[in-house]
Design an enzyme around this catalytic site. Structure first.
Site, mmCIF file in Angstrom:
data_model
loop_
_atom_site.group_PDB
_atom_site.id
_atom_site.type_symbol
_atom_site.label_atom_id
_atom_site.label_comp_id
_atom_site.label_asym_id
_atom_site.label_seq_id
_atom_site.Cartn_x
_atom_site.Cartn_y
_atom_site.Cartn_z
ATOM 1 N N PHE A 179 -1.482 -4.529 -3.233
ATOM 2 C CA PHE A 179 -0.034 -4.741 -3.119
ATOM 3 C C PHE A 179 0.447 -4.325 -1.580
ATOM 4 O O PHE A 179 -0.012 -3.265 -1.150
ATOM 5 C CB PHE A 179 0.608 -3.543 -4.146
ATOM 6 C CG PHE A 179 2.263 -3.821 -3.983
ATOM 7 C CD1 PHE A 179 2.867 -4.748 -4.320
ATOM 8 C CD2 PHE A 179 2.951 -2.984 -3.014
ATOM 9 C CE1 PHE A 179 4.258 -4.819 -4.402
ATOM 10 C CE2 PHE A 179 4.321 -2.913 -3.092
ATOM 11 C CZ PHE A 179 5.111 -3.892 -3.581
ATOM 12 N N GLY A 180 0.983 -5.501 -0.949
ATOM 13 C CA GLY A 180 1.412 -5.203 0.307
ATOM 14 C C GLY A 180 2.940 -5.372 0.356
ATOM 15 O O GLY A 180 3.480 -6.172 -0.110
ATOM 16 N N TYR A 181 3.326 -4.522 1.312
ATOM 17 C CA TYR A 181 4.731 -4.383 1.219
ATOM 18 C C TYR A 181 5.332 -4.627 2.824
ATOM 19 O O TYR A 181 6.507 -4.677 3.104
ATOM 20 C CB TYR A 181 5.417 -3.170 0.965
ATOM 21 C CG TYR A 181 4.728 -1.678 1.697
ATOM 22 C CD1 TYR A 181 5.439 -1.296 2.921
ATOM 23 C CD2 TYR A 181 3.407 -1.410 1.118
ATOM 24 C CE1 TYR A 181 4.781 -0.391 3.502
ATOM 25 C CE2 TYR A 181 3.062 -0.284 1.724
ATOM 26 C CZ TYR A 181 3.306 0.375 3.159
ATOM 27 O OH TYR A 181 3.005 1.097 3.449
ATOM 28 N N GLY A 182 4.117 -4.695 3.968
ATOM 29 C CA GLY A 182 4.622 -4.861 5.145
ATOM 30 C C GLY A 182 3.614 -6.091 5.981
ATOM 31 O O GLY A 182 3.780 -6.995 5.184
ATOM 32 N N SER A 183 3.044 -5.599 6.751
ATOM 33 C CA SER A 183 2.217 -6.625 7.633
ATOM 34 C C SER A 183 1.177 -7.357 6.601
ATOM 35 O O SER A 183 0.746 -8.127 7.036
ATOM 36 C CB SER A 183 1.818 -6.180 8.761
ATOM 37 O OG SER A 183 0.619 -4.988 8.569
ATOM 38 N N GLU A 187 -5.548 1.237 6.973
ATOM 39 C CA GLU A 187 -4.409 1.876 6.633
ATOM 40 C C GLU A 187 -4.567 3.331 6.633
ATOM 41 O O GLU A 187 -3.509 4.027 7.027
ATOM 42 C CB GLU A 187 -4.119 1.634 5.189
ATOM 43 C CG GLU A 187 -3.726 0.214 4.680
ATOM 44 C CD GLU A 187 -2.584 -0.505 5.547
ATOM 45 O OE1 GLU A 187 -1.581 0.175 5.726
ATOM 46 O OE2 GLU A 187 -2.694 -1.694 6.198
#
Length: 226
Positions: A49-53, A126
């Site tokens: 799950f990606g929420y930024g870059s 990350e």
């Protein structure tokens, strides 16, 4: 479900093969306790799950992506950046998944053949600091069943967690911070623009970006005209 020693050895081997991709050339600090057997089980599809870059610069091979919503965490400028978007003397702010609310982003299904290398890459990308924790969370995908996905949430116990800054305080920090990867304002405005392009609404981030641009313009006019 605890990861097997064999799974951890396999992941550690994948980590050792990274380093020429612009990421730090050392393993993240002790990531193994944060990983579950389900994450390392090659029989289970790996979702991220990606929420930024990650949404527009995933950096790993995937076979599909879906707009997805994570409940229980929200996108926030809640992590101090002392290197990339600020300095120790004048830190900047970057995104994290903080407790409460919800966040809409993208869920990626990783190519099976790239599973171990992708996990290793994401840990190195990350978890270069202790500000984030690698976790598995359920995300709800548009037009499809929910999936369990690897994501990275902020650790409120860490020194880099930025709490209770307020809207005005956040904007002041962003307009003044600058680090190794450029201005903090550029990071915020580019993120807001990417989200808009993807059709993902994040009103708070858009408001921060617009306010920061206004502040910068006003300061520029003041400096120019006295």
């Amino acid at each position: 479900m605890k990861p097997s020693s064999r799974s951890l050895q396999r992941l550690q081997a994948a980590l050792l093969h990274l380093g020429d991709d612009g990421l730090p050339d050392y393993p993240p600090p002790k990531p193994w306790p944060q990983l579950s057997g389900a994450l390392l089980d090659a029989a289970c599809p790996l979702w991220v799950f990606g929420y930024g870059s990650l949404m527009w610069n995933a950096g790993f091979p995937f076979v599909e992506s879906r707009i997805a919503t994570l409940h229980g965490h929200h996108r926030a400028l809640c992590v101090w950046s002392w290197e990339y978007r600020g300095t120790v003397e004048r830190p900047g702010l970057v995104l994290g998944l903080d407790h409460g609310g919800s966040c809409t982003g993208l869920a990626f299904r990783v190519a099976d053949s790239a599973r171990d290398a992708s996990i290793a890459y994401l840990l190195r990308r990350e978890l270069t600091t202790t500000a984030y924790r690698a976790v598995l969370r359920t995300v709800r995908c548009a037009g499809a069943n929910p999936v369990r996905a690897l994501t990275f949430v902020v650790d409120r116990r860490d020194d880099r967690y930025a709490a209770d800054l307020g809207f005005d305080g956040t904007c002041e920090i962003i307009t003044q911070a600058h680090g190794g990867r450029g201005a903090n304002l550029d990071y915020v405005t580019e993120t807001a623009a990417h989200l808009q392009k993807l059709g993902i609404a994040c009103r708070k981030l858009s408001r921060v970006a617009a306010t920061c641009l206004h502040l910068q313009s006003a300061r520029h006019d003041t400096a120019l005209h006295g």
